[in-house]
Design an enzyme around this catalytic site. Sequence first.
Site, PDB file in Angstrom:
ATOM      1  N   ARG A  43       0.825  -1.213   0.000  1.00 56.41           N
ATOM      2  CA  ARG A  43       0.000   0.000   0.000  1.00 56.41           C
ATOM      3  C   ARG A  43       0.853   1.254   0.000  1.00 56.41           C
ATOM      4  O   ARG A  43       2.078   1.191   0.070  1.00 56.41           O
ATOM      5  CB  ARG A  43      -0.884   0.001   1.263  1.00 56.41           C
ATOM      6  CG  ARG A  43      -1.843  -1.165   1.377  1.00 56.41           C
ATOM      7  CD  ARG A  43      -3.121  -0.841   0.649  1.00 56.41           C
ATOM      8  NE  ARG A  43      -3.688   0.385   1.176  1.00 56.41           N
ATOM      9  CZ  ARG A  43      -4.620   0.451   2.115  1.00 56.41           C
ATOM     10  NH1 ARG A  43      -5.106  -0.650   2.618  1.00 56.41           N
ATOM     11  NH2 ARG A  43      -5.081   1.612   2.526  1.00 56.41           N
TER      12      ARG A  43
ATOM     13  N   PRO B  36     -13.659  -9.687  -0.232  1.00 58.89           N
ATOM     14  CA  PRO B  36     -12.983  -8.501  -0.760  1.00 58.89           C
ATOM     15  C   PRO B  36     -11.665  -8.773  -1.458  1.00 58.89           C
ATOM     16  O   PRO B  36     -11.052  -7.853  -1.996  1.00 58.89           O
ATOM     17  CB  PRO B  36     -12.757  -7.660   0.502  1.00 58.89           C
ATOM     18  CG  PRO B  36     -12.725  -8.621   1.619  1.00 58.89           C
ATOM     19  CD  PRO B  36     -13.520  -9.810   1.210  1.00 58.89           C
TER      20      PRO B  36
HETATM   21  P1  FAD Z   1     -20.770   1.228   1.753  1.00 62.51           P
HETATM   22  O1  FAD Z   1     -19.384   1.605   1.524  1.00 62.51           O
HETATM   23  O2  FAD Z   1     -21.067   0.204   2.792  1.00 62.51           O
HETATM   24  O3  FAD Z   1     -21.547   2.564   2.095  1.00 62.51           O
HETATM   25  C1  FAD Z   1     -22.852   2.565   2.608  1.00 62.51           C
HETATM   26  C2  FAD Z   1     -23.100   3.894   3.279  1.00 62.51           C
HETATM   27  O4  FAD Z   1     -24.462   3.967   3.629  1.00 62.51           O
HETATM   28  C3  FAD Z   1     -22.301   4.060   4.551  1.00 62.51           C
HETATM   29  O5  FAD Z   1     -21.676   5.309   4.542  1.00 62.51           O
HETATM   30  C4  FAD Z   1     -23.347   3.949   5.649  1.00 62.51           C
HETATM   31  O6  FAD Z   1     -23.070   4.786   6.759  1.00 62.51           O
HETATM   32  C5  FAD Z   1     -24.589   4.428   4.949  1.00 62.51           C
HETATM   33  N1  FAD Z   1     -25.812   3.859   5.480  1.00 62.51           N
HETATM   34  C6  FAD Z   1     -26.065   2.586   5.816  1.00 62.51           C
HETATM   35  N2  FAD Z   1     -27.319   2.458   6.223  1.00 62.51           N
HETATM   36  C7  FAD Z   1     -27.877   3.673   6.149  1.00 62.51           C
HETATM   37  C8  FAD Z   1     -29.151   4.169   6.455  1.00 62.51           C
HETATM   38  N3  FAD Z   1     -30.136   3.377   6.889  1.00 62.51           N
HETATM   39  N4  FAD Z   1     -29.374   5.478   6.262  1.00 62.51           N
HETATM   40  C9  FAD Z   1     -28.400   6.309   5.813  1.00 62.51           C
HETATM   41  N5  FAD Z   1     -27.182   5.866   5.525  1.00 62.51           N
HETATM   42  C10 FAD Z   1     -26.921   4.570   5.679  1.00 62.51           C
HETATM   43  N6  FAD Z   1     -13.787  -4.075  -0.100  1.00 62.51           N
HETATM   44  C11 FAD Z   1     -12.612  -4.347  -0.653  1.00 62.51           C
HETATM   45  O7  FAD Z   1     -12.507  -4.270  -1.880  1.00 62.51           O
HETATM   46  N7  FAD Z   1     -11.549  -4.687   0.154  1.00 62.51           N
HETATM   47  C12 FAD Z   1     -11.664  -4.747   1.520  1.00 62.51           C
HETATM   48  O8  FAD Z   1     -10.712  -5.066   2.226  1.00 62.51           O
HETATM   49  C13 FAD Z   1     -12.889  -4.437   2.114  1.00 62.51           C
HETATM   50  N8  FAD Z   1     -13.058  -4.463   3.472  1.00 62.51           N
HETATM   51  C14 FAD Z   1     -14.236  -4.063   4.010  1.00 62.51           C
HETATM   52  C15 FAD Z   1     -14.396  -4.001   5.390  1.00 62.51           C
HETATM   53  C16 FAD Z   1     -15.572  -3.554   5.972  1.00 62.51           C
HETATM   54  C17 FAD Z   1     -15.682  -3.488   7.473  1.00 62.51           C
HETATM   55  C18 FAD Z   1     -16.641  -3.170   5.130  1.00 62.51           C
HETATM   56  C19 FAD Z   1     -17.914  -2.653   5.736  1.00 62.51           C
HETATM   57  C20 FAD Z   1     -16.496  -3.271   3.760  1.00 62.51           C
HETATM   58  C21 FAD Z   1     -15.300  -3.716   3.168  1.00 62.51           C
HETATM   59  N9  FAD Z   1     -15.115  -3.809   1.784  1.00 62.51           N
HETATM   60  C22 FAD Z   1     -13.939  -4.109   1.246  1.00 62.51           C
HETATM   61  C23 FAD Z   1     -16.206  -3.617   0.882  1.00 62.51           C
HETATM   62  C24 FAD Z   1     -16.245  -2.255   0.301  1.00 62.51           C
HETATM   63  O9  FAD Z   1     -15.971  -1.320   1.309  1.00 62.51           O
HETATM   64  C25 FAD Z   1     -17.611  -2.127  -0.263  1.00 62.51           C
HETATM   65  O10 FAD Z   1     -17.765  -3.050  -1.325  1.00 62.51           O
HETATM   66  C26 FAD Z   1     -17.898  -0.746  -0.797  1.00 62.51           C
HETATM   67  O11 FAD Z   1     -17.638   0.199   0.192  1.00 62.51           O
HETATM   68  C27 FAD Z   1     -19.341  -0.717  -1.206  1.00 62.51           C
HETATM   69  O12 FAD Z   1     -19.732   0.590  -1.404  1.00 62.51           O
HETATM   70  P2  FAD Z   1     -21.213   1.016  -1.110  1.00 62.51           P
HETATM   71  O13 FAD Z   1     -21.223   2.479  -1.365  1.00 62.51           O
HETATM   72  O14 FAD Z   1     -22.124   0.143  -1.833  1.00 62.51           O
HETATM   73  O15 FAD Z   1     -21.487   0.705   0.427  1.00 62.51           O
END
Ligand code: FAD
Length: 697
Positions: free
Chosen positions: A280, A365
């Site tokens: 990284r 992931p």
């Molecule tokens: P998210 O990034 O989950 O964003 C969702 C957002 O919605 C968050 O900000 C949350 O606060 C908000 N939210 C949730 N519920 C509500 C609600 N009811 N009302 C309002 N807001 C809400 N991917 C990799 O490629 N490598 C990794 O190592 C990896 N590690 C991860 C570790 C963790 C702990 C998590 C949670 C995810 C990880 N991921 C990883 C997956 C990656 O982060 C996700 O695939 C990516 O972030 C998906 O994007 P998204 O916008 O769909 O969802």
Amino acid sequence: GVKPQKSNVDVLIVGAGPAGLMAAAWMAHCGINARIVDKRNTKIFTGQADGLNSRTIEIFESLGFADRVWKESNHMQEICMWNPNAEGIIHRSDRIPDTVIGISRFQQCVLNQGRIERWFTDNIKKYSNNTISVERGVLPESLVIDESKVEDDDAYPVTVTLRTLTDEEATPVQAATASKSAVSDGLFRSNLMQEDDEAGLLRKAQSRPGTEEIVHAKYVIGCDGARSWTRRALGLELEGEATDYIWGVMDLIPITDFPDIRHRCAVHSAENGSLMVIPRENRMVRLYIQLKEVVPDASGRADRSKITPDLIFRAAQKIIAPYKLDYEYCDWWTAYQIGQRVGNSFADVHNRVFLAGDAVHTHSPKAGQGMNVSMQDTFNLGWKLALVLKGICKRDILATYQSERRRIAQDLIDFDHKFSRLFSGRPAKDMMDAEGIDMEEFKRAFMRGNEFASGMQVDYGPSNLVVKPGDWREQGDRSEKSAKLLTEAKISDDKFAKKQALATEIPVGKRLASFKVLSQADARPWHVQERLKADGRFRIVLFAGNILSPQQKARVDRFCAKLDSPESFLRRITPADKAIDSVIDILTIHSSPRRETELLRDFPAILHPFDQHLGWDYTKVYVDDVSYHEGFGDAYKNYGVDKERGCVVVVRPDQYVAWVGDIDDFEDLENYFEGCLRLPAVGAAQDISIVTETVSS
Ligand code: FAD
């Protein structure tokens, strides 16, 4: 007490992770009235996703911040495979390039999700003139769709109640600080992190904590992650299951004698499980570590409370032995159980509420796909919504979000299923060891996986946005309405094959690849993709061929005359008070020698429109010729287009190829736009006294 506030908005985005921010970016770039809310009160700073694939960086380039990614991220070049030798001791058995060579001008890089979210917030702020910013500490509480209004373009059929949270409610409990073996995160602060002070960026909740607001929205996009509230509000589900494989993740600064710690590595130990190394930025390394000691209970779930950084790290030490591995600083850690799930549907039946990102697909992931595919979901959806809201596109194009993206999610889940099994399995001891994983098979899967993981293989199926043969049913779509729409767009295999033969390396359904061409006006080299900005415009790329041949020039002139006529789709779709390139932008690439060609003499005015105040547009005509300093892009050859006769290509606002045809095929080109645009009828009042008319006088 207090009466809830009421408001209207065109697009409400729930969740400000990568998917939600990408959706908001489109709204900002297209000038759409939108809001984005998130229940968390700060954005994330460390951990989570880190891998950016080639396609994502191309998308960032179209939004205007790829340069920042390129500068700050770590660029990965090589993958090293480590396997047990005959004595059972790990050794480097192979090396492969990290990104498939030639697949894009950008190679895979890594950087933490926090930085990526920061670039988005900056970009959204800039392009929306400060009108869109993430509203944090806001939680949706109810969602109702008024079915009587779903077909009405001016109505706000979706009602969402929002509640502003108190600070305490909006602060997520971090796994790291909640654990007994908490890692200290004050020890190491990169200069990048300091720049990340959010204070001035956040729009503080305008209403008092605990207040309610009723929002009437034309469209809602649920980007609220794996436990999506929006998904549940629609009564939709994820389908799939968990596996027995448990993995830990640590971002740390390693102290080690392992020789390949600055390469991406796949390490299979003989008996102790597998490990992946991701080098990284800022001396950091991410380790994905298989936890063989942790097994799921009878319910299929692993007890997460047993998992500590110490336990994860001891597992890593065992896998990488006899090499020594230690650390002083850990930035972030987590653990997960591998499972693959995909949403049964990506939208409500009326296409008023959409789901994207982790809300509709979750998987392991390790292939670094979560964040990429999530952002690419809303990169697919955002411009469609924007153009429907502007009255440019028919509303039924929205059905293509599900038909195009659900298949991608399904492919991803299948890929992840296979890849995880190969990664988590024990290496085979010899040919007779049927239970072990054959390392040659693993390598082949890794190479194929890299092609898939680049994001470049995405190939959208037929619809009224993509003209190619095929059956909509293959795409997992369900509604009768989209069934009709997608079948209507049918083209016979024969007819299509003839069209595709005009541009053999511009496959319809895939993103337009990029090669260097020179600006005819000033000889500066440009990558074609640099001219395909994410501004919501369709593009017609006219491969004009050999414009110095009189026959070819006659064909180009005829094509342009039709484009320029008052009845043409181009004239009809362009609002009377807007420039002729405001909805559809025309780019020309010709193949005659640059120095023998003249912009004003050889190209009809519609290809470089005139403006009374600004003069000719010098940014639209390009040539496939040798540059002074940056070599020869050889675009015609690379695109598989005939240098004499050329062809015409329609590129969607998201850079995917929609239609390929001959320069004489004007009627068919017009049919394409009849299929997806809301074209005013021929003869409807249009002020055509602008642009090229002025020039001929
Ligand atoms: P998210 O990034 O989950 O964003 C969702 C957002 O919605 C968050 O900000 C949350 O606060 C908000 N939210 C949730 N519920 C509500 C609600 N009811 N009302 C309002 N807001 C809400 N991917 C990799 O490629 N490598 C990794 O190592 C990896 N590690 C991860 C570790 C963790 C702990 C998590 C949670 C995810 C990880 N991921 C990883 C997956 C990656 O982060 C996700 O695939 C990516 O972030 C998906 O994007 P998204 O916008 O769909 O969802």
